[in-house]
Design an enzyme around this catalytic site. Structure first.
Site, short mmCIF file in Angstrom:
data_model
loop_
_atom_site.label_atom_id
_atom_site.label_comp_id
_atom_site.label_asym_id
_atom_site.label_seq_id
_atom_site.Cartn_x
_atom_site.Cartn_y
_atom_site.Cartn_z
N ARG A 160 -63.68 -43.09 -5.31
CA ARG A 160 -64.44 -44.29 -5.09
C ARG A 160 -64.05 -45.03 -3.87
O ARG A 160 -64.27 -45.95 -3.46
CB ARG A 160 -64.20 -45.30 -6.42
CG ARG A 160 -65.31 -44.74 -7.27
CD ARG A 160 -65.05 -46.01 -8.43
NE ARG A 160 -63.74 -45.91 -9.07
CZ ARG A 160 -63.50 -47.03 -10.00
NH1 ARG A 160 -64.34 -47.80 -10.32
NH2 ARG A 160 -62.04 -46.88 -10.25
N LYS A 199 -57.47 -33.67 -22.13
CA LYS A 199 -57.13 -34.65 -22.87
C LYS A 199 -56.62 -35.77 -22.22
O LYS A 199 -56.11 -35.80 -21.22
CB LYS A 199 -55.85 -33.87 -23.80
CG LYS A 199 -54.34 -34.10 -23.38
CD LYS A 199 -53.30 -33.61 -24.12
CE LYS A 199 -52.13 -34.41 -24.34
NZ LYS A 199 -51.60 -35.02 -23.12
N HIS A 212 -53.06 -27.66 -21.13
CA HIS A 212 -52.22 -26.97 -19.86
C HIS A 212 -50.99 -25.96 -20.57
O HIS A 212 -50.68 -25.29 -19.85
CB HIS A 212 -51.53 -28.04 -19.02
CG HIS A 212 -50.34 -28.63 -19.27
ND1 HIS A 212 -50.33 -29.96 -20.11
CD2 HIS A 212 -49.19 -28.47 -18.86
CE1 HIS A 212 -49.19 -30.25 -20.08
NE2 HIS A 212 -48.39 -29.46 -19.48
N LYS A 236 -49.47 -21.65 -19.29
CA LYS A 236 -48.06 -21.40 -18.85
C LYS A 236 -47.86 -19.90 -19.01
O LYS A 236 -48.41 -19.41 -20.21
CB LYS A 236 -47.14 -22.30 -19.72
CG LYS A 236 -47.01 -23.75 -19.41
CD LYS A 236 -46.03 -24.39 -20.19
CE LYS A 236 -46.24 -25.96 -20.26
NZ LYS A 236 -45.15 -26.64 -19.03
N GLU A 284 -37.95 -33.35 -23.86
CA GLU A 284 -38.12 -33.79 -22.63
C GLU A 284 -36.90 -34.71 -22.32
O GLU A 284 -36.57 -35.45 -23.50
CB GLU A 284 -39.41 -34.35 -22.47
CG GLU A 284 -40.66 -33.48 -22.94
CD GLU A 284 -42.05 -34.10 -22.43
OE1 GLU A 284 -42.29 -34.08 -21.26
OE2 GLU A 284 -42.36 -34.83 -23.22
N ASP A 317 -49.88 -37.07 -28.56
CA ASP A 317 -49.81 -36.66 -27.38
C ASP A 317 -49.17 -35.23 -27.05
O ASP A 317 -49.62 -34.63 -26.13
CB ASP A 317 -48.61 -37.50 -26.55
CG ASP A 317 -48.35 -37.34 -24.96
OD1 ASP A 317 -49.57 -37.25 -24.40
OD2 ASP A 317 -47.39 -37.14 -24.76
N HIS A 353 -50.65 -29.45 -27.84
CA HIS A 353 -49.44 -28.16 -27.07
C HIS A 353 -49.02 -27.62 -28.49
O HIS A 353 -48.96 -26.50 -28.59
CB HIS A 353 -48.56 -29.01 -26.22
CG HIS A 353 -49.37 -29.81 -25.08
ND1 HIS A 353 -50.35 -29.17 -24.48
CD2 HIS A 353 -48.59 -30.85 -24.49
CE1 HIS A 353 -50.64 -30.32 -23.65
NE2 HIS A 353 -49.74 -31.12 -23.50
N LYS A 404 -39.34 -37.49 -26.50
CA LYS A 404 -38.85 -37.88 -25.04
C LYS A 404 -37.45 -38.47 -24.86
O LYS A 404 -36.73 -38.78 -26.21
CB LYS A 404 -39.90 -39.15 -24.59
CG LYS A 404 -41.06 -38.65 -24.75
CD LYS A 404 -42.01 -39.16 -23.31
CE LYS A 404 -43.34 -38.40 -23.29
NZ LYS A 404 -43.76 -37.23 -22.72
C1 BG6 Z 1 -48.58 -33.96 -21.36
C2 BG6 Z 1 -48.22 -35.14 -22.07
O1 BG6 Z 1 -49.81 -33.44 -21.87
O2 BG6 Z 1 -47.42 -33.07 -21.35
C3 BG6 Z 1 -46.79 -35.73 -21.45
O3 BG6 Z 1 -49.18 -36.15 -21.86
C4 BG6 Z 1 -45.78 -34.45 -21.53
O4 BG6 Z 1 -46.29 -36.61 -22.30
C5 BG6 Z 1 -46.29 -33.21 -20.77
O5 BG6 Z 1 -44.57 -35.14 -20.80
C6 BG6 Z 1 -45.46 -32.09 -20.80
O6 BG6 Z 1 -45.95 -31.11 -20.22
P1 BG6 Z 1 -44.81 -29.93 -19.55
O7 BG6 Z 1 -45.81 -28.90 -18.97
O8 BG6 Z 1 -44.03 -30.84 -18.53
O9 BG6 Z 1 -43.89 -29.52 -20.43
#
Ligand code: BG6
Length: 484
Positions: free
Chosen positions: A54, A155, A185, A189, A223, A242, A247, A331
Site C-alpha cells: 500500500r 495462522k 511452518h 522444517k 524458546e 500460538d 505446531h 517463552k
Molecule cells: C510462530 C509463533 O508460529 O512460531 C511464535 O507465532 C514462535 O510465537 C514461532 O516464536 C516459533 O517458530 P520457530 O521456527 O522459531 O521454532
C-alpha cells in the site's frame, strides 16, 4: 556450507503474488526463501514474483529493505551481486490496496499477459487474517480466480473453532479446498519432514512404535525470546493458541499417525486427522500454565495470558492406549531448543541384574529427535563399560548430526513450503478439517484455562514446576540434559 543446485528441479513458469509484499513476513521469510531457491536455480526468468504494497515502494527501496534479510546467502559466498540483481529483475512491485482492490488493475493486466492453462497463479496472503475475506472477494471480482489459481494463508486462522470456521467459509466461498494451502511452518522444517522418513522408511523403528514398546513421549519446544513487539497479538492468543493448536499438535500427529497408504497429500492428512480426533479431552490434572516474570510489565497491564503451557495428552486408539504424550512450550525459557523424546519400555527380564552392577531400568533406551538447533537424532543405548571391573553397564549414544552427515545447508522451512505451493503439492499443508479438529480439541482447554491463574516462572528457567509427569513417576527431560 555447500548447496546442490543440480539436484533441485526447476519450478513451472508461474505468477506468484505476495499480498503484503513489503511487510514483516515477506522481508523476514518469504523473499529470502525465494532468493535461496533462485540461487539454487529453481526459479527461471519466467517465474514472476509480485510484491504488493500500500506504501509507495519502488524497486530500489524494496531491494534496500530486503537485502539485510538475505545476509546469510551473501555470507556463505553463494550469492553474488550479479545474481542478486538478476533476482530483483523477476520481482515487480504493485502498489495496491488488497482490502478494496484499489490499484489491482495493473496486476490484472500483467497476469493476463501470460495467463495460460498450465501457468499457475499463486496468491499468498501475507496480511492480517481479518483481511482474508475481503482479499479473496477482491481476487474474485478482479477475475483472477482461475482453475490454475492457488491461495496461501497462514495462522492465526481464527482463535477458536467458531472464528476459524468463519475464516474457512470465507476462503471456501472463492477457492476449492484443493486450491488452498494453509501453512504451518513447522511442517516445512527439514527435521519435521524427516520424522515421516524416520518412521516409514526404516524397518527398525516401526515394529517398536506402539504401546507395546514405548513408555511415553515428550515434546519440548523451548524458546528464549519473550513476546517483545508482538505483545498485543500474543496477549490475545497465549501459548496454547500460538503454539499448541498448530505446531505442537502437528508434531504429535507425525509421531502418532498410522502409515499412510502412500506419501501423498490426502493420505497423509487423513492419517493426521485420525490422530487429532483420537485425542482424549483434557482434564484439569493434564494441564499446567505459566507466565514469565516481567510479562505484565512488558505488556503494560495485568494479564493472565500463558506464555508457557504443558499438557499430558492421551491418544485413544489401539496403538497408543496407555502411552502419555507430554508436551510443553514456552517463552523466555532456559534455551532455544526443540526435541521429541521417545522413551522405550524396559526389558521384561534383566539378565544383568544379579551381577551386582547397574540395573537396566536405570538406562531406558531413548530416541531423541532434535528438531532445532543442531538438528539430528540420538539413540540412547546401554553398552558394556570397557576395561576391568566385570560386566559394568554404561549408557552410550548413537549420534546422527544432519549437518555433519549431509554436509548441506538446512534450508529454512519457508523454502520448502513455497516450492510446494508453486508445484501444487499440498502434503505439508493443513487441510480445513484438520484445522477444525485441532480447534475442537483446543476449545475446551481454553475454557478451562480461563479459570486458571498461570504460575509465575523465572526467565531462564524451564518453566514453572508442574506435577504432570511426577504424578506418573516420570520427569521432564530438558534438551541437552544428561539424560540420566
Ligand atoms: C510462530 C509463533 O508460529 O512460531 C511464535 O507465532 C514462535 O510465537 C514461532 O516464536 C516459533 O517458530 P520457530 O521456527 O522459531 O521454532
Amino acid at each position: 556450507m555447500s548447496v546442490t543446485p543440480s539436484s533441485a528441479s526447476k519450478l513451472p513458469a508461474s505468477d506468484y503474488v505476495i499480498f503484503g509484499g513489503t511487510g514483516d513476513l515477506s522481508f523476514r521469510k518469504i523473499f529470502p526463501a525465494f532468493f535461496w531457491r533462485y540461487l539454487d536455480g529453481q526459479l527461471t526468468d519466467d517465474f514472476r514474483l509480485f510484491a504488493t504494497s500500500r506504501r509507495a515502494f519502488n524497486t530500489r527501496d524494496f531491494a534496500e529493505a530486503l537485502r539485510p534479510f538475505c545476509g546469510d546467502a551473501f555470507a556463505s559466498g553463494y550469492a553474488t551481486e550479479e545474481r542478486w540483481q538478476a533476482f530483483l529483475k523477476i520481482i515487480q512491485i504493485v502498489i495496491m490496496d488488497v482490502a478494496n482492490g484499489d490499484g489491482v488493475g495493473s496486476l490484472v493486466t500483467q497476469i493476463r499477459e501470460k495467463a495460460s492453462i498450465d501457468r499457475p497463479t499463486i496468491f499468498y496472503l501475507a496480511i492480517a487474517p481479518s483481511l482474508f475475506g475481503s482479499a479473496v472477494q477482491m481476487l474474485k471480482n478482479a477475475g483472477l480466480v482461475s482453475p490454475q489459481a492457488r491461495l496461501v494463508v497462514e495462522k492465526p486462522l481464527g482463535n477458536d473453532s467458531a472464528s476459524s470456521r468463519t475464516i474457512n467459509e470465507k476462503l471456501a466461498a472463492v477457492f476449492n479446498e484443493s486450491q488452498i494451502y494453509r501453512i504451518d511452518h513447522y511442517l516445512g522444517k527439514e527435521t519435521v519432514q524427516n520424522l515421516m522418513v524416520l518412521r516409514f522408511a526404516n524397518v527398525i523403528f516401526e515394529s517398536l512404535w506402539s504401546n507395546q514398546h514405548i513408555d511415553h513421549v515428550q515434546i519440548t519446544v523451548a524458546e528464549t525470546i519473550g513476546v517483545g513487539k508482538r505483545a498485543d497479538y500474543y496477549d490475545r492468543f497465549g501459548a496454547t493458541r500460538d503454539m499448541v493448536q498448530n505446531h505442537l499438535l502437528q508434531l504429535v500427529c507425525l509421531v502418532a499417525m498410522e502409515p499412510p497408504t502412500y506419501f501423498a497429500a490426502d493420505q497423509v492428512r487423513d492419517e493426521k486427522l485420525r490422530v487429532l480426533r483420537a485425542l482424549r479431552p483434557l482434564s484439569l490434572d493434564d494441564l499446567a500454565l505459566g507466565q514469565y516474570a516481567g510479562y505484565r510489565e512488558e505488556l503494560g497491564e495485568a494479564s493472565n495470558t500463558e506464555t508457557y503451557v504443558a499438557m499430558r495428552l492421551s491418544i485413544d486408539n489401539w496403538r497408543w492406549a496407555g502411552v502419555p504424550f507430554y508436551i510443553r512450550t514456552g517463552k523466555k525459557l532456559q534455551q532455544q531448543a526443540s526435541e521429541i523424546i521417545i522413551t522405550f519400555k524396559n526389558l521384561a527380564h534383566d539378565i544383568f541384574a544379579k551381577s551386582g552392577g547397574d540395573k537396566l531400568s536405570d538406562y531406558p533406551n531413548r530416541l531423541v529427535i532434535r528438531l532445532q538447533p543442531s538438528e539430528g537424532l540420538r539413540l540412547h543405548m546401554t553398552s558394556k563399560q570397557p576395561g576391568p571391573g566385570g560386566m559394568r553397564l554404561s549408557p552410550s549414544d548413537l549420534n546422527l548430526s544432519f549437518e555433519e552427515t549431509f554436509e548441506e545447508r538446512l534450508p529454512d522451512a519457508y523454502e520448502r513450503l513455497l516450492m510446494d505451493t508453486a508445484r501444487g503439492n499440498q502434503t505439508l499443508f493443513m487441510r480445513g478439517d484438520e484445522v477444525m479438529a485441532a480447534w475442537s480439541f483446543i476449545d475446551p482447554i481454553l475454557a478451562m484455562s480461563a479459570n486458571i491463574a498461570p504460575a509465575r516462572y523465572v526467565t531462564g528457567s524451564m518453566g514453572p514446576d508442574d506435577t504432570l509427569l511426577e504424578m506418573d513417576g516420570r520427569q521432564w527431560i530438558d534438551p541437552d540434559q544428561d539424560w540420566r
